[in-house]
Design a protein around this motif. Structure first.
Motif, short mmCIF file in Angstrom:
data_model
loop_
_atom_site.label_atom_id
_atom_site.label_comp_id
_atom_site.label_asym_id
_atom_site.label_seq_id
_atom_site.Cartn_x
_atom_site.Cartn_y
_atom_site.Cartn_z
N ALA A 1 102.75 80.78 29.17
CA ALA A 1 102.71 82.23 28.92
C ALA A 1 102.60 82.48 27.42
O ALA A 1 103.08 81.67 26.61
N ALA B 1 102.03 89.20 26.53
CA ALA B 1 103.10 89.89 27.25
C ALA B 1 103.42 91.22 26.57
O ALA B 1 103.55 92.26 27.22
N GLU C 1 100.68 93.77 27.16
CA GLU C 1 100.63 94.33 28.51
C GLU C 1 101.80 95.25 28.83
O GLU C 1 101.62 96.36 29.32
N VAL D 1 110.47 94.63 32.07
CA VAL D 1 109.28 93.99 32.65
C VAL D 1 109.20 94.27 34.16
O VAL D 1 108.13 94.59 34.69
N GLY E 1 100.07 87.97 36.82
CA GLY E 1 100.28 87.61 35.42
C GLY E 1 100.82 86.24 35.08
O GLY E 1 100.92 85.91 33.90
N GLY F 1 107.68 87.11 25.66
CA GLY F 1 107.30 86.23 26.76
C GLY F 1 108.45 85.77 27.64
O GLY F 1 108.27 85.54 28.84
N TYR G 1 109.15 88.44 29.96
CA TYR G 1 107.99 88.56 30.86
C TYR G 1 108.05 87.52 31.97
O TYR G 1 107.93 87.85 33.15
N THR G 2 108.26 86.26 31.58
CA THR G 2 108.29 85.21 32.61
C THR G 2 109.48 85.40 33.56
O THR G 2 109.40 85.04 34.74
N LYS H 1 106.08 96.02 36.15
CA LYS H 1 105.37 95.29 37.20
C LYS H 1 105.52 95.99 38.55
O LYS H 1 104.59 95.99 39.36
N HIS I 1 103.39 85.03 24.28
CA HIS I 1 104.28 86.14 23.89
C HIS I 1 103.50 87.40 23.54
O HIS I 1 103.89 88.50 23.91
#
Lengths: 417, 417
Positions: free
Chosen positions: B337, B342, B345, B16, B395, B350, B353-354, B20, B339
């Motif tokens: 968030a 995420a 994207e 992730v 996000g 999730g 992602y978080t 990002k 899942h």
């Protein structure tokens, strides 16, 4: 008449076998015990002497052997003058030890079916995959081989034979094994966890309507109300004796039921679903190849360590239904064993005790000639009465409920026709 | 102004972070990613290009590094011209990577506290055992180090700071982490099982009445009724952020609550009680030395593999109670968030992602100078508003329930005084 016994293995059952052989060494002659770790054998012999278990003053000697090396086992049989081998090593060594007996002419006795390490639950009948392939050879060479002579398989096969002998026709044999004892640990298996779990990870085969049927473990449960231990939940499980009884009594339904508490089932289910009971290796992030089941085994208590604090009873028996003189009859033939008494007598828990006493009784019957068959036999193919008589005397008494569960309770000698 | 980012690690969170960083490489400059297994880094970069995630055409290069070798990390920082290191490798490498940053002057950002492989759950406050011992050195050398800049710890520390900034006095901070998602597997952890289980095998430390208190895991449970995910059972757990918030806000009670279903607790309890979550080696019957926890990890699904089928939401937030203008007030600052979003994207679930988005926001704030502290800081010691603004954009939006749980729901920008 055969004499001089070699015990293969040095686990919990071997411990009991050693004590019981010592108590009967006037019949059995010189005793030997061999395993991969000789020091374990020496510890067992030291324990035998501590308990003053040797009936008469004869040899009891420890040896090292790799029981997967048939030649080495044969050499040891010859060197020691052994005429009876009691194989209570891991189930992976059976065929190697049996071959050593065939080579040397020694009698062979075991308590569980052969298994290959990388296979779980082969096609039924299991005995036909390995042991029975040597039957003709045993007959030709005049070698005595008594298969599955522990409690279950073993005594329960004799229970079935005994009940069937009272009937004109047998309809069904339900073997029920309940351990209502308490070991005080979070979780433990009563014998080698590797073998214990392997029993329950594969297909459950049973014999019904003259055909093999299949279940998953814990799919078929029933509460049995047994003597002493009371109502106990048990589940159909795959077990050795189903695979010989079904062949010897093809017109009877044959099922095996093992008692499990909810806690055992929960732990088993978690471990199995995660893959921790697998005998196939996994690779850790660090690149180490490991068989998960062997790690679970390493984490669990050694079954032998449970003995000092084990309390309560086991009840194992056969509910046999059939017809006599045109009427339907039922018999429950059973034994109740006490964990604490077993510990006091031989320093073992009840499960090891019930598994270890019968092969010694079988060895004594081979020694005296009553079971010296000169061929390969499962226990239900042999006269059960001298076996019961010996078992009564050396620690496992046989009782009968006339009319089945809830029926009149009596010693087998009072019932026997 | 700092630029050029080196990502340490190639797991789910690193994946992730890579995506990002790529989406923001106009701010961050050249990108590098390094781990023990270079091919994993190459796979991540290939995924970034597949998604067309690179905002502008700049370098993104894979490297091999042993992150426990501080010298090697320092060499890589110099060779690549890195000015910002985002460390999302295993928690065992933190101090080695931090030392490499101090040596080279690069900014350091991580998302979890340092751990030693053979120790579980050391004395509180945890940061004082390792990271904070380098604080004075960071100050002297003018090295920026942002500790615990994932979601929890990280964003939740900023949530606490934001809420406390609205009050005259803070009484309590309860951080609640609920994953109401479903991965469809029998059992899986959402990040490295080794780190996940280690969190829950030790003592649960929390801060109450200005002192450290202790619980066992699953001893203290509470059902929290949270936005979107609804009523969810959570248990007090040991967690990094408690150990900095308690020091920074000694007059507030600080607790961390992690949501667990009964199934998770059951599996965890079985594995723990059997000893399978131990980081101490056991020896198998065959003589192989094995760390049980590493075998459990090898048996469980790779957390990254859960992503394609993960559905549902996470809700993580801080319930902060305090006093403003003489009146008691409550705020719940939180993020929800999804899942599936995420995965669509960045191809991750999730939880990754978080955890992975916030350190990139932190890196961007270091790059622009807003968080380029020239010393060591935990996230609550930094202005949360530019952080929230960036998180909103890249996000993870921040919302506030005015009045606490069940209160009026608004964007943080509408609430902020």
């Amino acid at each position: 008449m055969k004499k001089n016994v070699l015990i293969i293995g040095a686990g919990g059952v071997a411990h009991v076998v050693a004590h019981k052989c010592a108590q009967n060494n006037d019949v059995l002659g010189d005793l030997h015990i061999a395993s991969r770790t000789k020091s374990k054998c020496e510890e067992i012999i030291a324990g035998v002497h501590e308990k003053g278990a040797m009936k008469i003053d004869r040899a009891f000697t420890a040896h090292h052997v790799d029981a997967t090396d048939s030649e080495a086992v044969a050499d040891l049989i010859r060197e020691t003058g052994t005429q009876i081998v009691i194989n209570v090593g891991t189930a992976f060594v059976n065929m190697h030890v049996l071959d050593a007996c065939i080579t040397t002419g020694a009698a062979y006795i075991d308590t569980a079916i052969h298994e290959e390490p990388d296979k779980v639950c082969e096609t039924p009948p299991w005995y036909a995959n390995y042991e029975w392939k040597r039957r003709d050879q045993c007959t030709e060479e005049g070698v005595t081989a008594i298969l599955g002579a522990g409690f279950d398989p073993g005594v329960v096969n004799a229970y079935a034979r005994f009940a069937i002998d009272q009937m004109d026709e047998v309809k069904s044999i339900d073997i029920v094994d309940i351990n209502a004892g308490s070991h005080g640990k979070y979780f433990a298996t009563n014998f080698d966890p590797e073998i214990n779990f392997r029993e329950f990870t594969g297909t459950v085969y049973y014999w019904e309507d003259q055909t093999w049927k299949e279940l998953s473990m814990f799919e078929s449960g029933h509460t049995w109300d047994l003597p002493v231990v009371g109502p106990s939940k048990a589940y159909q499980s795959g077990h050795d004796e189903v695979h010989s009884l079904a062949v010897n009594y093809p017109h009877a339904d044959v099922r095996f039921w093992m008692g499990f508490g909810d806690h055992y089932i929960n732990v088993f289910t978690v471990l199995k679903n995660i893959g921790l009971l697998s005998e196939q290796p996994v690779t850790t992030a660090e690149g180490q190849e490991v068989i998960p089941l062997k790690v679970v085994k390493a984490c669990l208590p050694d079954p032998a360590s449970l003995a000092p604090n084990y309390t309560g009873n086991t009840c194992i028996g056969d509910l046999v239904k059939g017809v006599k003189d045109g009427k339907e009859i039922e018999l429950f033939v059973y034994n109740v064993a006490d964990h604490k008494e077993a510990y006091e007598e031989v320093g073992s828990q009840g499960i090891s005790y019930t598994a270890g006493v019968p092969p010694v009784a079988a060895a004594m019957l081979v020694a005296t000639g009553e079971w010296d068959t000169k061929t390969m036999r499962n226990v239900e193919e042999l006269d059960p009465k001298p076996f019961f008589t010996l078992l009564d005397r050396i620690g496992l008494s046989t009782r009968v409920l006339k009319g089945g569960l809830g029926g009149e309770d009596m010693a087998w000698t009072d019932y026997a026709s």
